[in-house]
Design a protein around this motif. Structure first.
Motif: not given
Ligand code: SAM
Length: 271
Positions: A110-123, A153-159, A263-271
């Motif tokens: 629900t957060v309201d912030t000014p628009n940004v170039d990048m959002v990071l949700a890591f770990n 930008f997100l990350d994920a793991f699996g295997g 495996w570990i990966a970064y996920i990069v999603a373009e608007k």
């Protein structure tokens, strides 16, 4: 008779947030990755960044040191961890840099912030959202908070090892870090994980952190990002040394991971 004072152990004296930052988080590496990847894709430098699930807001603070126009917003709903970040990470910045970071106590949904170039949700923090609709709502809300050429930008793991209960131990400088995949529901893919710390004097800090997550798969995340309106989703998977099978500090864009234990990966999603 005076009571004998119990001698404090190393665990008693330790600070769980400081240990977390030393063992789990590598903000410098993460910021190198997001900065370079944004530049590669958008052909310009990123300036503004929002760190979701920010915890101690370490990455947001480091970001402001990387450019005199860089600005960051750090969002977490836990005031205790944000306060630790203000005292230990924000306070270390120069006054001008401090002015360019904002700590926000809020739910990322629900957060309201000014628009940004990048959002990071890591770990893997967004795995707290276990329902499809909840994760979709989060991705939609992030998309709305991005500039027109913004990137999530997100990350994920699996295997195979991700689908088991197991404890991983890492001996670090002055303490041992344990990643404990304590429970795993093979039907729903819900997992309960703890972080513990052990010290040379044999003292322990058990369950310093606990996470209850859904182990989301790459395809599911890709589908939800697509449904949320992201235009292009890329996976950058960590490379392994072919001879020693050791994980390298290199991530390669790919759509295929061979049947690895982990495996570990970064996920990069373009608007
Ligand atoms: C695993 S820590 C991540 C810390 C750091 N960002 C990192 O990359 O290592 C997860 C953080 O997410 C926060 N959190 C969990 N759910 C949240 C939500 N819905 N909104 C805001 N913060 C949330 C918790 O308070 C916790 O500090």
């Amino acid at each position: 008779m005076a009571k004998k004072k119990k001698k404090q152990t190393m665990a008693d004296r330790a600070d769980r947030h400081a240990l977390y930052q030393e063992s789990v988080q590598d903000s410098e590496f993460e910021l190198d990755f997001v900065q370079d990847t944004f530049k590669d894709i958008r052909k310009r430098k990123a300036v503004t960044l929002r760190e979701d699930f920010a915890g101690t807001a370490r990455s947001a603070c480091v970001w402001t040191k990387r450019g005199k126009n860089n600005k960051a917003w750090a969002v977490d709903f836990d005031e205790e961890v944000l306060e630790w970040g203000r005292k230990h990470n924000l306070a270390k910045l120069k006054p001008k840099q401090q002015e360019r970071v904002e700590f926000i106590q809020s739910d990322v949904l629900t957060v309201d912030t000014p628009n940004v170039d990048m959002v990071l949700a890591f770990n893997f923090s967004y795995w707290i959202f276990q329902e499809r609709n909840q994760l979709l709502a989060y991705f939609r809300s992030v998309r709305n908070s991005l500039n027109d050429d913004g990137i999530l930008f997100l990350d994920a793991f699996g295997g195979s090892e991700a689908h088991t209960t197991q404890v991983e131990k890492h001996k670090l400088d002055g303490f041992t870090y344990l990643w404990d995949q304590n429970k795993y529901n093979a039907l729903t893919q819900e997992m309960k994980c703890h972080i513990h710390f052990r010290f040379p004097d044999k003292s322990r800090m058990d369950k310093a952190f606990t996470y209850i997550w859904r182990l989301w798969g790459g395809h599911e995340i890709d589908d939800l990002l697509d449904q949320a309106g992201f235009s292009n989703v890329r996976f950058y998977v960590q490379k392994f040394d072919e001879k020693t099978e050791e994980a390298l500090d290199e991530f390669e864009e790919t759509r295929e991971v061979i049947d690895h234990e982990c495996w570990i990966a970064y996920i990069v999603a373009e608007k």
